[in-house]
Design a protein around this motif. Structure first.
Motif, PDB file in Angstrom:
ATOM      1  N   ALA A 210       0.561  -1.087   0.317  1.00  0.00           N
ATOM      2  CA  ALA A 210      -0.236  -0.124  -0.251  1.00  0.00           C
ATOM      3  C   ALA A 210       0.987   1.161   0.180  1.00  0.00           C
ATOM      4  CB  ALA A 210      -0.504   0.300   1.285  1.00  0.00           C
ATOM      5  N   TYR A 211       1.961   1.374   0.440  1.00  0.00           N
ATOM      6  CA  TYR A 211       3.020   2.430   0.453  1.00  0.00           C
ATOM      7  C   TYR A 211       3.279   2.282  -0.123  1.00  0.00           C
ATOM      8  CZ  TYR A 211       6.144   5.912   2.147  1.00  0.00           C
ATOM      9  OH  TYR A 211       7.043   6.691   2.688  1.00  0.00           O
ATOM     10  N   LYS A 212       4.144   1.676  -1.177  1.00  0.00           N
ATOM     11  CA  LYS A 212       4.704   1.426  -2.336  1.00  0.00           C
ATOM     12  C   LYS A 212       3.287   1.797  -3.919  1.00  0.00           C
ATOM     13  CE  LYS A 212       8.769  -0.629  -1.693  1.00  0.00           C
ATOM     14  NZ  LYS A 212       9.990  -0.222  -2.667  1.00  0.00           N
ATOM     15  N   MET A 213       1.986   0.995  -3.211  1.00  0.00           N
ATOM     16  CA  MET A 213       1.521   2.125  -4.617  1.00  0.00           C
ATOM     17  C   MET A 213       0.739   3.281  -4.214  1.00  0.00           C
ATOM     18  SD  MET A 213       1.043   0.151  -6.260  1.00  0.00           S
ATOM     19  CE  MET A 213      -0.910   0.320  -7.824  1.00  0.00           C
ATOM     20  N   GLY A 214       1.530   3.910  -3.215  1.00  0.00           N
ATOM     21  CA  GLY A 214       1.643   6.292  -2.377  1.00  0.00           C
ATOM     22  C   GLY A 214       0.423   6.308  -1.610  1.00  0.00           C
ATOM     23  N   VAL A 215      -0.178   5.077  -1.511  1.00  0.00           N
ATOM     24  CA  VAL A 215      -0.945   5.060   0.070  1.00  0.00           C
ATOM     25  C   VAL A 215      -0.579   6.152   1.006  1.00  0.00           C
ATOM     26  CG1 VAL A 215      -2.929   4.489   1.598  1.00  0.00           C
ATOM     27  CG2 VAL A 215      -2.857   3.701  -0.732  1.00  0.00           C
ATOM     28  N   LYS A 216      -0.821   7.232   1.414  1.00  0.00           N
ATOM     29  CA  LYS A 216       0.037   8.104   2.648  1.00  0.00           C
ATOM     30  C   LYS A 216      -0.694   7.507   3.844  1.00  0.00           C
ATOM     31  CE  LYS A 216       3.519   9.483   0.054  1.00  0.00           C
ATOM     32  NZ  LYS A 216       4.475   9.052   0.421  1.00  0.00           N
TER      33      LYS A 216
ATOM     34  N   GLU B 114      -2.728   8.979   7.298  1.00  0.00           N
ATOM     35  CA  GLU B 114      -2.622  10.127   7.702  1.00  0.00           C
ATOM     36  C   GLU B 114      -2.140  10.588   9.085  1.00  0.00           C
ATOM     37  OE1 GLU B 114      -6.911  10.030   7.974  1.00  0.00           O
ATOM     38  OE2 GLU B 114      -7.654   9.048   6.214  1.00  0.00           O
ATOM     39  N   VAL B 115      -1.318   9.357  10.314  1.00  0.00           N
ATOM     40  CA  VAL B 115      -0.212  10.066  10.802  1.00  0.00           C
ATOM     41  C   VAL B 115       0.282  11.179  10.564  1.00  0.00           C
ATOM     42  CG1 VAL B 115      -0.750   8.157  12.388  1.00  0.00           C
ATOM     43  CG2 VAL B 115       0.931   8.618  10.577  1.00  0.00           C
ATOM     44  N   LYS B 116       1.194  11.782  11.591  1.00  0.00           N
ATOM     45  CA  LYS B 116       1.942  13.078  11.612  1.00  0.00           C
ATOM     46  C   LYS B 116       3.573  11.726  10.997  1.00  0.00           C
ATOM     47  CE  LYS B 116       0.244  16.876  13.085  1.00  0.00           C
ATOM     48  NZ  LYS B 116      -0.511  17.610  12.241  1.00  0.00           N
ATOM     49  N   VAL B 117       4.111  11.328  11.930  1.00  0.00           N
ATOM     50  CA  VAL B 117       5.081  10.377  11.756  1.00  0.00           C
ATOM     51  C   VAL B 117       4.828   9.211  10.556  1.00  0.00           C
ATOM     52  CG1 VAL B 117       6.480   9.045  12.834  1.00  0.00           C
ATOM     53  CG2 VAL B 117       5.355  10.371  14.205  1.00  0.00           C
ATOM     54  N   ASP B 118       6.479   9.439  10.017  1.00  0.00           N
ATOM     55  CA  ASP B 118       6.410   8.158   8.267  1.00  0.00           C
ATOM     56  C   ASP B 118       7.325   7.743   8.799  1.00  0.00           C
ATOM     57  OD1 ASP B 118       6.119   7.227   6.462  1.00  0.00           O
ATOM     58  OD2 ASP B 118       6.040   8.951   4.979  1.00  0.00           O
ATOM     59  N   MET B 119       7.218   5.830   9.086  1.00  0.00           N
ATOM     60  CA  MET B 119       8.454   5.959   9.420  1.00  0.00           C
ATOM     61  C   MET B 119       8.453   5.158   8.304  1.00  0.00           C
ATOM     62  SD  MET B 119       7.787   4.336  13.749  1.00  0.00           S
ATOM     63  CE  MET B 119       9.242   3.557  12.903  1.00  0.00           C
TER      64      MET B 119
END
Length: 104
Positions: free
Chosen positions: A85-91, A93-98
């Motif tokens: 999902a992350y590789k497909m571009g789903v970001k 909604e939290v502030k921290v993006d590990m």
């Protein structure tokens, strides 16, 4: 009476995990709740059923093997879904993006 404890534990984990799937804001936190719900809840329920049942020993060994497979496979599959999902571009909604350092 002792076999009721893992069943209630499993049912409560399934209930609260289902609430998390409904209430959490994005795909990643919902996936986390669903994974905890599946892994912990099903393992508690199957362990309680192993204690209750009066079947042959072979069936109890099969259920134990099922518990081991659930504990190993379920977290790996949920991680693969989250990474996809992350590789497909789903970001998130939290502030921290590990995962931002992993995907330039």
């Amino acid at each position: 009476m002792l076999e009721i404890i893992p069943l209630l534990f499993g049912y409560s984990i399934m209930f609260f995990g289902s609430l998390g799937v409904i209430r959490f804001p994005d795909v990643y936190t919902r996936l986390h709740a669903a994974t905890k719900c599946d892994t912990g809840g099903i393992m508690g329920i199957v362990f309680g059923l192993m204690m209750i049942m009066d079947g042959p020993f072979v069936v109890k060994v099969k259920l134990l093997f099922l518990l081991i497979l659930i504990a190993l496979i379920n977290p790996m599959v949920s991680h693969a879904i989250a990474r996809g999902a992350y590789k497909m571009g789903v970001k998130p909604e939290v502030k921290v993006d590990m995962y931002a350092w992993d995907n330039p």
